[in-house]
Scaffold this active site. Structure first.
Site, short mmCIF file in Angstrom:
data_model
loop_
_atom_site.label_atom_id
_atom_site.label_comp_id
_atom_site.label_asym_id
_atom_site.label_seq_id
_atom_site.Cartn_x
_atom_site.Cartn_y
_atom_site.Cartn_z
N LYS A 158 5.52 6.39 18.15
CA LYS A 158 4.76 6.41 16.88
C LYS A 158 3.36 6.99 17.10
CE LYS A 158 5.27 2.55 14.30
NZ LYS A 158 5.48 1.07 14.16
N LYS B 48 0.82 -1.23 0.00
CA LYS B 48 0.00 0.00 0.00
C LYS B 48 0.85 1.27 0.00
CE LYS B 48 -4.04 -2.09 2.15
NZ LYS B 48 -5.06 -1.99 3.19
N GLY C 208 0.50 1.84 13.10
CA GLY C 208 1.06 1.44 11.81
C GLY C 208 0.15 1.89 10.67
P1 ATR Z 1 -0.34 -2.57 9.45
O1 ATR Z 1 -0.14 -2.09 8.06
O2 ATR Z 1 -1.16 -3.83 9.57
O3 ATR Z 1 -0.81 -1.49 10.37
P2 ATR Z 1 2.26 -2.20 10.58
O4 ATR Z 1 2.37 -0.87 9.90
O5 ATR Z 1 3.45 -3.11 10.60
O6 ATR Z 1 1.10 -3.06 9.95
O7 ATR Z 1 1.78 -1.93 12.08
C1 ATR Z 1 1.56 -2.97 12.99
C2 ATR Z 1 0.96 -2.41 14.28
O8 ATR Z 1 0.71 -3.50 15.16
C3 ATR Z 1 1.88 -1.45 15.01
O9 ATR Z 1 1.11 -0.52 15.72
C4 ATR Z 1 2.61 -2.41 15.98
O10 ATR Z 1 3.15 -1.81 17.13
P3 ATR Z 1 4.65 -1.18 17.08
O11 ATR Z 1 4.52 0.13 16.36
O12 ATR Z 1 5.03 -1.03 18.50
O13 ATR Z 1 5.49 -2.17 16.32
C5 ATR Z 1 1.46 -3.29 16.37
N1 ATR Z 1 1.93 -4.59 16.90
C6 ATR Z 1 2.42 -5.63 16.19
N2 ATR Z 1 2.73 -6.66 17.01
C7 ATR Z 1 2.42 -6.25 18.26
C8 ATR Z 1 2.50 -6.85 19.56
N3 ATR Z 1 2.95 -8.10 19.74
N4 ATR Z 1 2.09 -6.12 20.63
C9 ATR Z 1 1.61 -4.87 20.48
N5 ATR Z 1 1.52 -4.25 19.29
C10 ATR Z 1 1.91 -4.92 18.21
#
Ligand code: ATR
Length: 296
Positions: free
Chosen positions: A178, A88, A151
């Site tokens: 973030k 995206k 994210g």
């Molecule tokens: P997407 O496009 O699906 O939003 P992304 O941009 O990689 O994917 O974002 C993933 C989101 O899930 C982020 O907010 C991430 O938190 P971080 O910014 O701290 O990485 C969150 N996320 C992923 N795994 C996580 C976990 N185990 N616990 C809490 N938050 C998580």
């Protein structure tokens, strides 16, 4: 940044595209992985319902071959495509021009191939809001909203939520910086000064309650339980997980706290309906199709 960031209002874009397409129009959804995508089924159902002549297929693009894949589709006469994980952002950078809402989201999920130009749109936000306000019949106006995640998925719904005038929007994220950055950007843009927008760490939510809690993290994919205080759900709160196809730990936790729970299947169908409208100028009825997709 896109070469010409001409920001189309969505109705202007539709008027520019309002030309009859005589032959069967070809569309695709591009992603990696893509085998699981329900988009071809959804768009085939929309086409049957609205008597539109189109074909819609899944295209697996190599991880380093998104732009080549798009160019191949254009040369083969395709007229549009949906874009899904992980492309995206790349789509946002590839297009010649953007709609306003794609520019706000910083991501593109819908491509329009028009006279050798690629226009990028984003229908995720409007699909999300439509699912909550129309299908679930819950208004954001004057509600306290918690957005979990910072994210791409969270960025995509940020402006559409703010445009619905909640009283409060709190963004929380594992990496707090973030979430703070998202808040900072909103405050600099200054478009939504009537909404109170803040960021807090998970732990600091202990004394707050929300009417609408949205999980925009990817934790559902890994069955990870977010370390959120169970007390965040106000009485009759809606807990919405943007993930679909499974009961996530977030949904189970919210249900045990007495919240009304929804997954992202409605958002999936509504974002597709909006893309269909952009491409074809006809808005499908999503209710019957939601049932078909849910039963798959
Ligand atoms: P997407 O496009 O699906 O939003 P992304 O941009 O990689 O994917 O974002 C993933 C989101 O899930 C982020 O907010 C991430 O938190 P971080 O910014 O701290 O990485 C969150 N996320 C992923 N795994 C996580 C976990 N185990 N616990 C809490 N938050 C998580």
């Amino acid at each position: 940044m896109p070469k010409q960031a001409a920001k189309y209002k969505i109705n202007e874009l539709r008027m520019n595209l309002a030309m009859p397409i005589e032959r069967v129009a070809q569309y695709a959804v591009i992603g990696n992985p893509i085998a699981h995508s329900k988009s071809p089924i959804i768009h085939a159902a929309f086409a049957a319902q609205t008597s539109q002549m189109l074909e819609f297929e899944r295209i697996l693009a190599p991880l380093d071959g998104f732009s080549e894949t798009v160019n191949q589709l254009i040369s083969q006469g395709y007229v549009g495509a949906n874009v899904t994980i992980p492309f995206k952002l790349e789509a946002f950078n590839l297009v010649d021009s953007l709609t306003e809402r794609a520019s706000d989201a910083g991501a593109v999920n819908t491509l329009i191939f028009n006279h050798n130009q690629i226009i990028g749109d984003n229908t995720d936000g409007v699909g999300f809001v439509h699912d909550i306000t129309h299908n679930l019949n819950i208004s954001f106006a004057n509600k306290r909203v918690l957005l979990i995640g910072a994210g791409g998925a969270a960025e995509g719904v940020l402006h559409p939520i703010l445009a619905c005038s909640p009283s409060l929007l709190v963004i929380t994220n594992r990496s707090l910086d973030k979430a703070l950055n998202m808040v900072k950007k909103v405050k600099i843009q200054g478009d939504y000064h009537m909404v109170s927008v803040n960021a807090y760490a998970f732990d600091d939510l202990r004394h707050q309650q929300f009417d609408i809690v949205i999980n925009a993290t990817s934790t559902g994919l890994t069955d990870t339980l977010l370390p959120l205080p169970i007390t965040i759900f106000a009485p009759k709160a809606l807990a919405y997980d943007m993930m679909y196809g499974r009961d996530t730990p977030f949904m189970m936790q919210a249900r045990s706290a007495g919240a009304q729970v929804a997954d992202g299947l409605g958002m999936l169908v509504e974002q597709a309906a909006e893309a269909f409208y952009v491409w074809r100028g006809v808005r499908p009825n999503t209710q019957s199709i939601m049932q078909i997709v849910r039963a798959l």
